[in-house]
Design a protein around this motif. Structure first.
Motif, mmCIF file in Angstrom:
data_model
loop_
_atom_site.group_PDB
_atom_site.id
_atom_site.type_symbol
_atom_site.label_atom_id
_atom_site.label_comp_id
_atom_site.label_asym_id
_atom_site.label_seq_id
_atom_site.Cartn_x
_atom_site.Cartn_y
_atom_site.Cartn_z
ATOM 1 N N ASP A 12 0.830 -1.421 -0.104
ATOM 2 C CA ASP A 12 -0.092 0.043 0.235
ATOM 3 C C ASP A 12 0.975 1.842 -0.157
ATOM 4 O O ASP A 12 0.700 2.036 -0.622
ATOM 5 N N LEU A 13 1.720 1.181 0.448
ATOM 6 C CA LEU A 13 2.748 2.816 0.779
ATOM 7 C C LEU A 13 3.094 2.377 -0.668
ATOM 8 O O LEU A 13 3.197 3.623 -0.948
ATOM 9 N N LEU A 14 3.702 1.634 -1.434
ATOM 10 C CA LEU A 14 4.313 1.652 -2.734
ATOM 11 C C LEU A 14 3.229 2.277 -3.417
ATOM 12 O O LEU A 14 3.471 3.385 -4.480
ATOM 13 N N TYR A 15 1.961 2.179 -3.778
ATOM 14 C CA TYR A 15 0.881 2.253 -4.595
ATOM 15 C C TYR A 15 1.131 3.777 -3.811
ATOM 16 O O TYR A 15 0.716 4.871 -4.747
ATOM 17 N N GLU A 16 0.675 3.975 -2.884
ATOM 18 C CA GLU A 16 0.112 5.054 -2.334
ATOM 19 C C GLU A 16 1.512 6.538 -2.968
ATOM 20 O O GLU A 16 1.078 7.478 -3.224
ATOM 21 N N ILE A 17 2.489 5.610 -2.931
ATOM 22 C CA ILE A 17 3.855 6.803 -3.019
ATOM 23 C C ILE A 17 3.504 7.262 -4.684
ATOM 24 O O ILE A 17 3.886 9.145 -4.592
ATOM 25 N N TYR A 18 3.147 6.440 -5.573
ATOM 26 C CA TYR A 18 2.674 7.336 -6.766
ATOM 27 C C TYR A 18 1.358 7.574 -7.241
ATOM 28 O O TYR A 18 1.708 8.706 -7.777
ATOM 29 N N HIS A 19 0.551 7.083 -6.352
ATOM 30 C CA HIS A 19 -0.829 7.622 -6.652
ATOM 31 C C HIS A 19 -0.852 9.089 -6.208
ATOM 32 O O HIS A 19 -1.255 9.377 -6.517
ATOM 33 N N SER A 20 -0.484 9.934 -5.167
ATOM 34 C CA SER A 20 -0.073 10.739 -4.852
ATOM 35 C C SER A 20 0.493 11.341 -5.501
ATOM 36 O O SER A 20 0.009 13.052 -5.856
ATOM 37 N N LEU A 21 1.630 11.281 -6.063
ATOM 38 C CA LEU A 21 2.408 11.768 -7.088
ATOM 39 C C LEU A 21 1.374 11.904 -8.902
ATOM 40 O O LEU A 21 1.427 13.061 -9.131
ATOM 41 N N ILE A 22 1.006 11.101 -8.317
ATOM 42 C CA ILE A 22 -0.406 11.268 -9.848
ATOM 43 C C ILE A 22 -1.204 12.097 -9.777
ATOM 44 O O ILE A 22 -1.458 12.872 -11.095
ATOM 45 N N GLY A 23 -1.649 12.012 -8.707
ATOM 46 C CA GLY A 23 -3.047 12.454 -8.585
ATOM 47 C C GLY A 23 -2.854 14.261 -8.497
ATOM 48 O O GLY A 23 -3.515 14.762 -8.463
ATOM 49 N N ARG A 24 -1.721 14.688 -7.853
ATOM 50 C CA ARG A 24 -1.486 15.873 -7.694
ATOM 51 C C ARG A 24 -0.862 16.391 -9.517
ATOM 52 O O ARG A 24 -1.268 17.203 -9.628
ATOM 53 N N GLN A 25 -0.936 15.146 -10.237
ATOM 54 C CA GLN A 25 -0.105 16.528 -11.745
ATOM 55 C C GLN A 25 -1.660 16.093 -12.333
ATOM 56 O O GLN A 25 -1.904 17.382 -12.761
ATOM 57 N N LEU A 26 -2.439 15.287 -11.826
ATOM 58 C CA LEU A 26 -3.872 15.048 -12.448
ATOM 59 C C LEU A 26 -4.645 16.542 -11.996
ATOM 60 O O LEU A 26 -4.803 17.237 -12.931
ATOM 61 N N ALA A 27 -4.326 17.154 -10.768
ATOM 62 C CA ALA A 27 -5.263 18.037 -9.999
ATOM 63 C C ALA A 27 -4.210 19.688 -10.946
ATOM 64 O O ALA A 27 -5.446 20.600 -11.142
ATOM 65 N N ASP A 28 -3.068 19.479 -10.690
ATOM 66 C CA ASP A 28 -2.456 20.555 -11.981
ATOM 67 C C ASP A 28 -3.076 20.267 -13.121
ATOM 68 O O ASP A 28 -3.361 21.572 -13.528
ATOM 69 N N LEU A 29 -3.278 19.506 -13.483
ATOM 70 C CA LEU A 29 -3.503 19.412 -15.926
ATOM 71 C C LEU A 29 -4.819 20.367 -15.567
ATOM 72 O O LEU A 29 -5.156 21.048 -16.448
ATOM 73 N N ASP A 30 -5.337 19.642 -14.683
ATOM 74 C CA ASP A 30 -7.235 19.937 -14.574
ATOM 75 C C ASP A 30 -6.992 21.147 -14.068
ATOM 76 O O ASP A 30 -8.171 22.262 -15.474
ATOM 77 N N ARG A 31 -6.458 22.082 -13.728
ATOM 78 C CA ARG A 31 -6.294 23.311 -12.597
ATOM 79 C C ARG A 31 -6.188 24.085 -14.555
ATOM 80 O O ARG A 31 -7.037 25.241 -14.891
ATOM 81 N N ILE A 32 -5.516 23.764 -14.856
ATOM 82 C CA ILE A 32 -4.575 24.696 -15.691
ATOM 83 C C ILE A 32 -5.797 24.421 -17.379
ATOM 84 O O ILE A 32 -5.648 25.440 -17.549
ATOM 85 N N LEU A 33 -5.995 23.286 -17.265
ATOM 86 C CA LEU A 33 -7.087 22.945 -18.669
ATOM 87 C C LEU A 33 -8.426 24.100 -18.330
ATOM 88 O O LEU A 33 -8.930 24.477 -19.059
ATOM 89 N N ALA A 34 -8.930 24.117 -16.987
ATOM 90 C CA ALA A 34 -9.526 24.756 -16.725
ATOM 91 C C ALA A 34 -10.254 26.659 -16.763
ATOM 92 O O ALA A 34 -10.545 27.067 -16.537
ATOM 93 N N ALA A 35 -8.067 27.127 -16.885
ATOM 94 C CA ALA A 35 -8.237 28.318 -17.251
ATOM 95 C C ALA A 35 -8.569 29.166 -18.568
ATOM 96 O O ALA A 35 -8.819 29.961 -18.800
ATOM 97 N N GLY A 36 -8.534 28.000 -19.398
ATOM 98 C CA GLY A 36 -9.151 28.773 -20.413
ATOM 99 C C GLY A 36 -8.345 29.657 -21.204
ATOM 100 O O GLY A 36 -8.208 30.021 -22.232
ATOM 101 N N GLU A 37 -6.454 29.213 -21.418
ATOM 102 C CA GLU A 37 -5.798 29.915 -22.039
ATOM 103 C C GLU A 37 -5.917 29.520 -23.448
ATOM 104 O O GLU A 37 -6.163 28.295 -24.005
ATOM 105 N N PRO A 38 -5.111 30.244 -24.174
ATOM 106 C CA PRO A 38 -4.920 30.111 -25.561
ATOM 107 C C PRO A 38 -4.229 28.859 -25.906
ATOM 108 O O PRO A 38 -3.035 27.856 -24.634
#
Length: 201
Positions: A60-86
């Motif tokens: 579970d620790l090994l999985y959570e290490i990656y899940h935390s990282l990709i979760g942050r990166q997906l959240a960042d991606l969603d935030r950037i896409l939602a900004a609607g920049e060119p």
């Protein structure tokens, strides 16, 4: 912990954070197989009961290490896409965010790249689904820009995505925080390279 469970954006307790930080450090230094649960407990300065309160197993620790990282990166991606920049500004922001996030969490990325084969079927399926979501959203951004004429279509959106994201996926093998370029400098150069390739004639 259920695979594909809570978002990485959920606030963690100080104890849970210490456990994860200790696991990352030890897995990076000694490897997953070379690290015992007791060693994680001692490094985190918690009880074994506290560890098992948050994590069912070392897996579970090994999985959570990656899940935390990709979760942050997906959240960042969603935030950037939602900004609607060119399109060009959005691609630059996505690449910059992804490279800088990976650099900050390079130990997590290293551990996962080296140890991911140890995940069971369900966890591996969840990991691949996370990666696919990021891939699809980035590819859709490129496709939209090509349809609108903002980007050249000499290379398919799939190829652009593989090149751009593939470079980031290789960072655990070559990136060093004390290297000749900062993460910000590297991100700027990579974004410029990708955007130059996408620039319409």
């Amino acid at each position: 912990m259920a695979v594909g469970g809570r978002s990485a954006e959920v606030r963690r307790s100080p104890v849970e954070r210490r456990i994860l930080d200790a696991a990352v450090r030890l897995f990076a230094e000694r490897g997953f197989a070379g690290t015992s649960v007791q060693e994680v407990v001692e490094a985190a300065e918690v009880t074994k009961g506290a560890l098992y309160h948050y994590f069912d197993s070392k897996d579970d620790l090994l999985y959570e290490i990656y899940h935390s990282l990709i979760g942050r990166q997906l959240a960042d991606l969603d935030r950037i896409l939602a900004a609607g920049e060119p399109p060009a500004a959005t691609v630059r922001a996505v690449i910059t965010s992804l490279i800088e996030s990976t650099a900050v969490h390079i130990d997590e990325a290293k551990v996962f790249t080296r140890e991911m084969y140890r995940l069971d079927h369900d966890r591996m399926h969840a990991v691949r689904a996370d990666r696919r979501r990021y891939h699809v959203r980035f590819r859709s951004l490129i496709e939209q820009g090509q349809r609108d004429g903002a980007f050249a279509a000499d290379a398919s959106a799939d190829t652009v995505t593989i090149v751009a994201l593939g470079m980031v996926n290789q960072m655990p093998y070559w990136y060093r925080a004390d290297g000749p370029k900062t993460a910000a400098e590297l991100a700027s150069e990579v974004a410029a390279f990708v955007l130059a390739a996408l620039r319409p004639a």
